[in-house]
Design a protein around this motif. Sequence first.
Motif, PDB file in Angstrom:
ATOM      1  N   VAL A 198     -30.839 -69.294 -27.141  1.00 38.65           N
ATOM      2  CA  VAL A 198     -29.901 -68.958 -26.036  1.00 38.65           C
ATOM      3  C   VAL A 198     -30.432 -69.973 -24.894  1.00 38.65           C
ATOM      4  O   VAL A 198     -31.393 -69.561 -24.524  1.00 38.65           O
ATOM      5  CB  VAL A 198     -29.857 -67.304 -25.870  1.00 38.65           C
ATOM      6  N   PRO A 224     -18.941 -63.413 -23.579  1.00 39.46           N
ATOM      7  CA  PRO A 224     -19.532 -63.864 -24.764  1.00 39.46           C
ATOM      8  C   PRO A 224     -18.483 -64.234 -25.967  1.00 39.46           C
ATOM      9  O   PRO A 224     -17.393 -63.753 -26.017  1.00 39.46           O
ATOM     10  CB  PRO A 224     -20.161 -62.492 -24.997  1.00 39.46           C
ATOM     11  N   SER A 271     -21.256 -68.208 -23.183  1.00 33.18           N
ATOM     12  CA  SER A 271     -21.523 -66.785 -22.807  1.00 33.18           C
ATOM     13  C   SER A 271     -21.833 -66.791 -21.414  1.00 33.18           C
ATOM     14  O   SER A 271     -22.845 -67.518 -21.079  1.00 33.18           O
ATOM     15  CB  SER A 271     -22.391 -66.088 -23.837  1.00 33.18           C
ATOM     16  N   ASP A 316     -27.092 -62.251 -22.551  1.00 33.53           N
ATOM     17  CA  ASP A 316     -27.521 -63.580 -23.030  1.00 33.53           C
ATOM     18  C   ASP A 316     -28.303 -64.330 -21.904  1.00 33.53           C
ATOM     19  O   ASP A 316     -29.017 -65.010 -22.330  1.00 33.53           O
ATOM     20  CB  ASP A 316     -26.201 -64.317 -23.440  1.00 33.53           C
ATOM     21  N   VAL A 350     -25.254 -70.457 -27.096  1.00 33.61           N
ATOM     22  CA  VAL A 350     -25.840 -69.538 -27.979  1.00 33.61           C
ATOM     23  C   VAL A 350     -25.386 -70.240 -29.466  1.00 33.61           C
ATOM     24  O   VAL A 350     -24.371 -70.607 -29.662  1.00 33.61           O
ATOM     25  CB  VAL A 350     -25.142 -68.188 -27.922  1.00 33.61           C
ATOM     26  N   GLY A 389     -23.598 -61.184 -29.882  1.00 34.95           N
ATOM     27  CA  GLY A 389     -22.681 -61.574 -29.381  1.00 34.95           C
ATOM     28  C   GLY A 389     -21.353 -60.963 -29.837  1.00 34.95           C
ATOM     29  O   GLY A 389     -20.568 -60.374 -28.867  1.00 34.95           O
TER      30      GLY A 389
END
Length: 1124
Positions: free
Chosen positions: A94, A132, A198, A203, A223, A652
Amino acid sequence: MAGGGKRDAKGKGAAAMAGLLLENGVLRVGTRAILEGVSPRFELETVRDDRVRSDCTGELVRDLDPTHVGVLSLGENANGHSGAHRADPISRHVVQIASRLPTTSRFVANARCKLWWMTPTWGGSECGSIPPETQFLLLEIGVGEGGGGGATGRADASAPTEKKTSGRRKKEKKEKPGTAYVAFLPLISADGFRATLSGHALDAKTAREQSGEGGDGRPLCLVAESGDAATTCSKADSILCVAVASSPFEAAEAVVAAASRRTRTFGLRVDKVVPPTAEVFGWCTWDAFYHSVTPAGVEAGVASLASGGTPARFVIVDDGWQSVTPDAAYRKKVDHISDHPPGSPFRSADAEGLRRSASLPATPSKSDLFQTTETPERSVLRSVDAFGVSGRSSPGAPENASPAPSSRSSPARDDVFDAYGQTPGNKMTRLARVTRSAANPLRRENFSRAKSRLKQSVSHLASTEVHRGNDRIENAMATALVAAQAAAKQAHIPVPSEPAKAWWPMRAAALVATGMASGLESAYWHGVHSSPYLGLSWRWFKFLGQGVLSPAIRAAVSTLSCFNHRVSLIEANVKFANSETQGGTQGTTKKRKRQKPGSDGFADVVARIKSLGVEHVYCWHALFGYWGGLHPDADEMKRFKPVMTTPRHTPGLLAVEPSQAWDPITLGGVGVAENAEDLGSFYRELHAYLAKAGVDGVKVDGQAVVGGLGHGRGGGPALAKKLHTMLEASVKLHFPTNGLINCMCHSSENILNFRTSSLARVSDDFYPTNRASHTVHVANVAYNSVFMGEIVVPDWDMFQSHCGEAGALHAAARAVGGCPVYVSDAPGKHDFALLRKLVFPSGRVLRGSLPGRPTRDCVFSDPCSDKTTALKIWNKNARNDCGVVGAFNVQGASWSRAKGIFVERFDDAAEFVVAEVSPSDVETLRSSKDSCDALEEEARSSASTSFPPLFAVHAHRSGETRALGAKDVWRVKLRPKQWEIYAVARVRRTREETTNRDSTLKNLQWAFIGLTGMLNGGGAVLSDSHRVEREANGASKSSSAARGKRLTNARRVCVVAFATVYGCGSLAAFATARPRSVLVDGEPVAFGFDRDATGATGEVCGGRVLVPLGPREDTHEVQMRFEA
């Protein structure tokens, strides 16, 4: 760059820009910053835009404004509080890609809204607003800091109410100078790491933890994850593709094309073979029967549509034909999916009579291709009515309004009553009859009736699945509650000879059942289902679902639904496999001897369906065979080595849909082949069986769960790549017309692996009984098609024509969607008046050439809940310089990401919205804007008294025709769920020097628009041309002064306009003068001419020509002759 998208005289764009550049944490194009705060781990590689011709505009790419394309990779060098270091190899990265979007004014993000599907989200310049699991992101950027955005239309009291004064002016809403569009497409790296974008708080927290840096706020993160803890990496190549262009559609097209070339895992729509089913009308069994589908029911559905002059030429036999069974602990004597449902309204006793009475030729002769004006009374309707279903289009109904009952009478609810004997055609018919007892007839009958109907309610739960706004898995609870409620209601209906007061206990029970059902359902959807991921309530419900309540949930799901059933046999179940005993022995628990493919009677079922005029039959199955996969205990499945696997969804996905933690598939697991190659063998065996039976293709459902089943197999992306490779190879081998429809596939593991398959669903289901979903569905499909339409031909899903205003809304949307058109009407329940505007008597439909997408001025506006925007969808047809625009009011309902359901807000629905329709809404017509401006200026400076129009625009519902310039608008007020379709055709004109001898022809202009009786009538005009003819009127004699020189003969000039038109009915055309004559196929016809076509300022500048083509469906040659 905000203009027509063409280069200026110096070969530069409207806002010339240098290429993409990433330096000092800023991604910029020219002098404009797109992203700020980009992590140093990202590396940019600029690539060429290798497209030759734009699919959107048809122009050569070299003639358009330059498009800048780049590919971002995730490096292993990272910075933290301890300085520069190498990133650790992990399975989920991430990384912050932007702390702010400095020049963004608006965005639209296509992000997953549940495990299976994706929906658009609109916002401004806030990174934290991007949800996300965003799989495609489109930004509108200006020259300065981000600002606000406008709307397509307004719902104000000052809007005009009369058509003759509404909106004859230039567009008020204009793009700001220098506006550009940036498209981001997260990719799947070569080593199997899937990327998404996202702005979620979780995140952002993870990104700070992984980087070792502090900070606050909600940055935009990338991500990248493998879905398998054992599959790790420290870097990922080619993880994000970006393109900048002067058009949002050019940006989307360029970024997807570049990603296809870079990854080589998926193909482009323009390069794929489109199955023939996209060009003909179809019917699907799902919403008509759900799991209770039988061969007799399929024949009834096909025959019923044919009886109204709208024959289905392709049929999808949806879920309900396979041999499936739950685990041993939950098996029943009579399975509600694989066996004959007790009390089914479609029994084999009437099947043969129906087939004989409804038999139609597979390919009708030309004499059969006539468009009828009313439903023909054929003998098949007697057979259909014998099943207890009825319903046709109401006589005298308005032309474009569905006269059928509202969604309260849709099959999803009607079947509940049919199952208990209360069929719409005969309210006193009962499938389960009760015999009175001589001892105490009334009391005994009361008990027997209640017992019988409550027992049937359990048996029919699968066939009465009610879609309350979520996918089939989440409907299990709602299905049980609704069926129990309906059973209680039916139990208290007295027979005529009984006093009503004797039934008060049953009435009270029904009232209590209704309250409990509604209360439990509301508590689940608004409480349990919407529990935020990792919150205290979510952890508690996860503990209950996966622990204490797991056995009870699995038992209920196995008994009442289909999601813990698994494939037990390649061959069809008892309903379809033995055509001679369709109504015979029930039960799949009895072991069946394996037969050779095609020898079990399924081929006879398919042959009977095709004998009714069906040309293509598709069958449904899931990516893993069935919802619960392959059955590990079934002898016929053991050769595929299935292993029970529990889905492990990514953080996610759980942030998007927290209830996946206690979903029935999560609790029951999926039988997945130990090796992916074994599942490929399953595909080949299943498809060989179907092909031998005469099946032409498959609809493959339940694809998106693959992301959670990749653990221990290299991850979901790696597994999906293998499965789609084998699936498409099997389809190519057994179904040579590329007969594959991808469904429930909205995760990029699937989308970015569609190498050859060209059809895919682009939105959530059409739910007949969920009012809130009807408008949202239309918007979701249009906006998802901006991305997915570059990879596949969008499939808008089935709909039901008799769902009142929703049926008409969806029919109009499909007319402009460029998609296959098919319905799921129950037999005898159709709005034929509506269907005949989509379907010719031959079964052919008029499909647009491109995916239907929102017009440029409403791409970044929310047409569902901003109270002002009218959704406009544009498309082009096969003929050059023509197109179609659909305007829809879909305000008042939306998808709630917080609750995970469709929500209907009546206070958000404005009384009306105003749509501003312009010829330039069709992107393929914007490319000729410069030449249009020159013609307009020339016309204004000429001495002519009439203003020469540039485009003829015809409104389908009102029948009005206008002549508009490229920048002119036609304003129309639309009430909720109201719509209008506009056919747009470029006006033709002769060169002035060819007609300057006569003022009548000097300013002659005309256009062939389309069929007035079809929703996309412009698609019927295949080509057009013209020629100028001169006829001698006699010669003047030579005089002595001419010294033998011959003078020019006096000649009569005439212009002949030609068009090739397919179909039947009436053809609408525009002309500034009345034609002297009109010929159809060489024969003169009586035509109409109404001089009521108005220009941009309201003046009459021509008229509408109505040409009768006759009732015969065929390709016609039309001539309009104009003489001086």
